[in-house]
Design a protein around this motif. Structure first.
Motif, mmCIF file in Angstrom:
data_model
loop_
_atom_site.group_PDB
_atom_site.id
_atom_site.type_symbol
_atom_site.label_atom_id
_atom_site.label_comp_id
_atom_site.label_asym_id
_atom_site.label_seq_id
_atom_site.Cartn_x
_atom_site.Cartn_y
_atom_site.Cartn_z
ATOM 1 N N SER A 294 0.826 -1.191 0.000
ATOM 2 C CA SER A 294 0.000 0.000 0.000
ATOM 3 C C SER A 294 0.872 1.257 0.000
ATOM 4 C CB SER A 294 -0.914 -0.028 1.220
ATOM 5 O OG SER A 294 -1.680 1.145 1.281
ATOM 6 N N GLY A 295 1.939 1.225 0.830
ATOM 7 C CA GLY A 295 2.860 2.342 0.874
ATOM 8 C C GLY A 295 3.512 2.590 -0.474
ATOM 9 N N TRP B 164 2.374 1.688 -3.291
ATOM 10 C CA TRP B 164 1.344 2.160 -4.226
ATOM 11 C C TRP B 164 1.073 3.651 -4.012
ATOM 12 C CZ3 TRP B 164 -0.745 1.153 -8.604
ATOM 13 C CH2 TRP B 164 -1.942 1.770 -8.988
ATOM 14 N N GLY B 165 1.063 4.043 -2.706
ATOM 15 C CA GLY B 165 0.833 5.450 -2.392
ATOM 16 C C GLY B 165 1.925 6.339 -2.970
ATOM 17 N N VAL B 166 3.175 5.875 -2.786
ATOM 18 C CA VAL B 166 4.297 6.656 -3.317
ATOM 19 C C VAL B 166 4.172 6.766 -4.831
ATOM 20 C CG1 VAL B 166 6.789 6.625 -3.675
ATOM 21 C CG2 VAL B 166 5.838 6.105 -1.411
ATOM 22 N N SER C 154 1.539 6.443 -6.567
ATOM 23 C CA SER C 154 0.376 7.256 -6.902
ATOM 24 C C SER C 154 0.697 8.742 -6.781
ATOM 25 C CB SER C 154 -0.780 6.860 -5.975
ATOM 26 O OG SER C 154 -1.900 7.657 -6.231
ATOM 27 N N ASN C 155 1.454 9.049 -5.665
ATOM 28 C CA ASN C 155 1.811 10.454 -5.469
ATOM 29 C C ASN C 155 2.727 10.950 -6.591
ATOM 30 O OD1 ASN C 155 0.305 10.624 -3.167
ATOM 31 N ND2 ASN C 155 2.004 10.106 -1.799
ATOM 32 N N TRP D 50 2.843 9.817 -9.542
ATOM 33 C CA TRP D 50 2.012 9.951 -10.753
ATOM 34 C C TRP D 50 1.186 11.240 -10.705
ATOM 35 C CZ3 TRP D 50 1.722 8.247 -15.445
ATOM 36 C CH2 TRP D 50 0.566 8.426 -16.190
ATOM 37 N N THR D 51 0.634 11.481 -9.483
ATOM 38 C CA THR D 51 -0.173 12.704 -9.330
ATOM 39 C C THR D 51 0.674 13.957 -9.574
ATOM 40 O OG1 THR D 51 -1.554 11.565 -7.736
ATOM 41 C CG2 THR D 51 -1.686 13.964 -7.742
#
Lengths: 195, 202
Positions: free
Chosen positions: B118-119, B121-123, B125-126, B128-129
């Motif tokens: 999850s971490g 993925w969050g990184v 995702s961030n 990517w954002t």
């Protein structure tokens, strides 16, 4: 009493073949031992059920033979199966123990049926039947431990070493059981054996 | 019973088994010849054993061996089936144990692994954002810039047109205006206006 020769070259070959799955060889072993195993079951107290018990013993042997060490003689191995199976069956009382002497007087004549000239007279037969019934009762009244040791020693002709292996008992225990069994049998048959 | 009899009595069973050596056997037989009690005892033992052995057991039935073989084959087949069933049961038990172990391990390790994933993925995702935001910013900047470029280009083009065509276009106007102003000055009314008339610098 000289011990029987239990292990012949033929028997070794039959055992090896039977172990390898040769049913003809196993059937030959059944034929070779059937009379002795039936006799053992009968004398251990399984009267009318001796044949059925013997059949179960041979089936146990059939299933156990693949694990049998063929470098050892078959006789103690087979009689160990027979002894344990008889004791177990008799304790469970699932084998008829009615005396064949009482039920079938002709049984006392044994193989003499095949020789008409040697047939006993009715009086002799009656006397023999009476004697056999007394012996039968004396045998039945012996404790299992003494009866099995006596049958293996005097009927089957096993040596003390073989009986020790068959019953899984120390040699001294086997000797003691046989000696005491003889004494008890003689006491029970005193009326028949007084000189 | 004499003590001598006790000694030989103890040897009776060895005598019955035929285990006495020659010396003891001769001594035993000699004692029996002279001792009625021991002789009778020994004879009774012998006789009782003879009777015991004489009990006749039934003969095997004619089809005994064949019957044994039929039953033995059935028993072997049943034995094989039971062994097969045992193997299947063992495999099933093993599968259950492994399954339970996996579920248990999953319950324990799942959150850990899930947290790591999850971490990550969050990184991702961030990142990517952020990349998308930069992309959006560049895109949003690109529009005005392009417009500005287009305006500048237009103005540039207009300036070039004016520069190239201005004199031709402005000259009649300028001359007209100059003519009007000159005329007005000449008419004597617009002397001050003529001073304020802008001069076109081309």
């Amino acid at each position: 009493m000289a011990p029987r020769e239990h292990r012949t070259e033929d028997e070794t070959t039959l055992v090896l073949r039977a172990r390898a799955g040769d049913d003809d060889a196993f059937e030959a072993l059944v034929n070779a031992y059937s009379r002795r195993i039936i006799g053992y079951c009968y004398k251990m107290g399984a009267r009318a059920g001796a044949q059925d018990l013997a059949q179960e013993i041979f089936i146990k042997l059939y299933l156990a033979l693949p694990g049998f060490d063929s470098s050892k003689p078959l006789t103690p191995f087979l009689f160990r199966i027979a002894h344990n199976h008889c004791i177990d069956a008799l304790r469970r009382k699932r084998v008829p123990t009615v005396s064949l002497v009482r039920d079938d007087p002709d049984a006392a004549a044994g193989s003499e049926v095949d020789h008409p000239d040697c047939r006993p007279t009715p009086e002799e037969l009656a006397q023999r039947t009476e004697i056999m019934e007394a012996v039968d009762q004396a045998l039945a009244s012996l404790p299992d431990a003494y009866r099995s040791a006596l049958v293996l020693r005097h009927v089957e002709g096993l040596t003390y070493e073989e009986i020790s292996e068959t019953l899984g008992l120390p040699m001294g225990t086997v000797k003691a059981r046989i000696h005491r069994g003889r004494e008890k049998l003689q006491q029970k048959l005193r009326g028949l054996v007084v000189p | 019973m004499a003590s001598d009899c006790n000694r030989w009595h103890a040897m009776m069973h060895e005598a019955l088994d035929g285990l006495l050596d020659e010396h003891d056997r001769e001594g035993f037989e000699e004692h029996l010849r002279g001792c009625k009690d021991c002789r009778e005892k020994y004879e009774m033992l012998e006789r009782s054993l003879e009777l015991f052995v004489s009990i006749s057991a039934p003969e095997p039935a004619p089809d005994f061996a064949a019957s044994v073989m039929r039953q033995a084959r059935k028993a072997r087949a049943a034995h094989a089936r039971s062994q097969h069933a045992a193997v299947i049961a063992a495999a099933a038990a093993m599968a259950i144990v492994v399954g339970v172990a996996l579920v248990t391990a999953g319950l324990v390790a799942g959150p850990l692994v899930g947290g790591v994933l999850s971490g990550a993925w969050g990184v991702a995702s961030n990142v990517w954002t952020a990349a998308a935001a930069v992309g959006d910013l560049l895109t949003s900047l690109a529009g005005p810039l392009a417009s500005l470029v287009r305006v500048m280009d237009f103005l540039g083009g207009l300036a070039l047109i004016l520069a190239r065509e201005g004199v031709i276009l402005a000259a009649p106007i300028y001359l007209t205006v100059v003519a009007v102003l000159v005329s007005a000055t000449l008419m004597g009314n617009l002397k001050r206006t003529a001073v304020r008339l802008p001069v076109l610098s081309i």
